[in-house]
Design a protein around this motif. Structure first.
Motif, mmCIF file in Angstrom:
data_model
loop_
_atom_site.group_PDB
_atom_site.id
_atom_site.type_symbol
_atom_site.label_atom_id
_atom_site.label_comp_id
_atom_site.label_asym_id
_atom_site.label_seq_id
_atom_site.Cartn_x
_atom_site.Cartn_y
_atom_site.Cartn_z
ATOM 1 N N VAL A 101 65.255 21.030 90.754
ATOM 2 C CA VAL A 101 64.588 21.376 91.785
ATOM 3 C C VAL A 101 63.210 21.429 91.212
ATOM 4 N N ARG A 102 62.555 20.670 92.282
ATOM 5 C CA ARG A 102 60.309 21.247 92.325
ATOM 6 C C ARG A 102 60.499 22.166 93.703
ATOM 7 N N ALA A 103 59.392 22.581 93.362
ATOM 8 C CA ALA A 103 59.463 23.912 94.298
ATOM 9 C C ALA A 103 57.715 23.879 94.158
ATOM 10 N N ASP A 104 56.323 24.288 95.299
ATOM 11 C CA ASP A 104 55.720 25.230 95.266
ATOM 12 C C ASP A 104 55.957 26.552 95.904
ATOM 13 N N ILE A 105 55.251 27.294 94.716
ATOM 14 C CA ILE A 105 55.902 28.764 94.874
ATOM 15 C C ILE A 105 54.390 29.920 94.974
ATOM 16 N N GLY A 106 54.365 30.431 96.082
ATOM 17 C CA GLY A 106 53.628 30.900 96.372
ATOM 18 C C GLY A 106 53.482 32.263 95.666
ATOM 19 N N VAL A 107 52.927 32.412 94.975
ATOM 20 C CA VAL A 107 52.983 34.131 94.931
ATOM 21 C C VAL A 107 51.804 35.106 95.084
ATOM 22 N N TYR A 108 52.094 36.159 95.964
ATOM 23 C CA TYR A 108 51.134 37.385 96.871
ATOM 24 C C TYR A 108 51.352 38.338 96.003
ATOM 25 N N ASN A 109 49.867 39.269 96.346
ATOM 26 C CA ASN A 109 49.222 40.488 96.113
ATOM 27 C C ASN A 109 48.924 41.153 96.392
ATOM 28 N N TYR A 110 49.398 42.433 97.768
ATOM 29 C CA TYR A 110 49.470 43.132 98.927
ATOM 30 C C TYR A 110 48.435 44.390 98.209
ATOM 31 N N GLU A 111 49.059 44.699 96.570
ATOM 32 C CA GLU A 111 47.876 45.859 96.331
ATOM 33 C C GLU A 111 46.983 45.407 95.041
#
Length: 170
Positions: free
Chosen positions: A140-150
Motif C-alpha cells: 500500500v502506498r500513502a502520503d503521510i504527514g508528520v507534525y511537530n507541535y513542540e
C-alpha cells in the motif's frame, strides 16, 4: 647534524552538521517507522490495550483514527497479528514554519510518500475469521504527514495524517 622529521597530521574533515530540514526529516522518518511497529502491537490484544498506546506516534486526526480503530477492535473482539513493513519512505516536502497563534495553527510538517508491505498483517474476529478483504493488495502506498507541535524538540514528531494513494503502485 641529524635532522628530525616530524610527521604531519592532516585533520580528517568533520561531517557537515545537518540542516534543520535534514534533522526534521530524520526524526520524522523514525516516527513513521515507529508508527508502523506500534499499530500491530496495539491491535494485537485490544481488550488489554489502553488508547494511550498510540500517543507517542500519532497526533490529531491520525491519533483519533487509531484510537477509534482500537475501540472498534474491542467492540467486535478482533485481534491483529503480523507486521507492517515499510518498504520505501521518500520525503516529499519539509516546511518548518511554526506559528501556533495563527488560526489555524501553522505547524512544522514533513510529508513522506511511504510504501508499506501489509501482506503479513492480519485481523481476525473472535471466531478466527479474517476481517481483511480478500482483494487487499500486498503493498500500500500513502502520503503521510508528520507534525511537530513542540518544534524544535526533535522527539515530538507525530504522524498526523495518512492519505492512501491508490493511483500509484509500490
Amino acid at each position: 647534524p641529524a635532522t628530525s622529521v616530524s610527521p604531519t597530521t592532516t585533520a580528517s574533515p568533520s561531517p557537515s552538521p545537518l540542516t534543520p530540514e535534514e534533522e526534521a526529516t530524520a526524526a520524522a522518518e523514525e516516527v513513521v517507522r515507529d508508527y508502523f511497529e506500534t499499530v500491530p502491537r496495539c491491535l494485537a490484544d485490544p481488550l488489554n490495550t489502553e488508547p494511550s498506546c498510540f500517543d507517542d506516534v500519532a497526533v490529531g486526526t491520525e491519533l483519533n483514527d487509531s484510537r477509534n480503530s482500537l475501540i472498534a477492535a474491542k467492540q467486535v473482539e478482533s485481534t491483529a497479528s503480523g507486521t507492517l513493513e515499510v518498504i520505501s519512505l521518500e520525503r516529499q516536502s519539509v516546511d518548518l514554519a511554526n506559528d501556533q497563534e495563527a488560526s489555524p495553527p501553522i505547524v512544522p510538517v514533513v510529508i513522506f510518500q511511504v510504501c508499506t508491505d501489509v501482506s503479513q498483517f492480519q485481523i481476525v474476529d473472535k471466531d478466527g475469521n479474517s476481517l481483511v478483504p480478500a482483494d487487499r493488495k500486498p503493498r500500500v502506498r500513502a502520503d503521510i504527514g508528520v507534525y511537530n507541535y513542540e518544534y524544535p524538540s526533535p522527539d515530538q514528531w507525530r504522524v498526523a495524517f495518512i492519505e492512501p494513494n491508490e493511483d500509484t503502485a509500490c
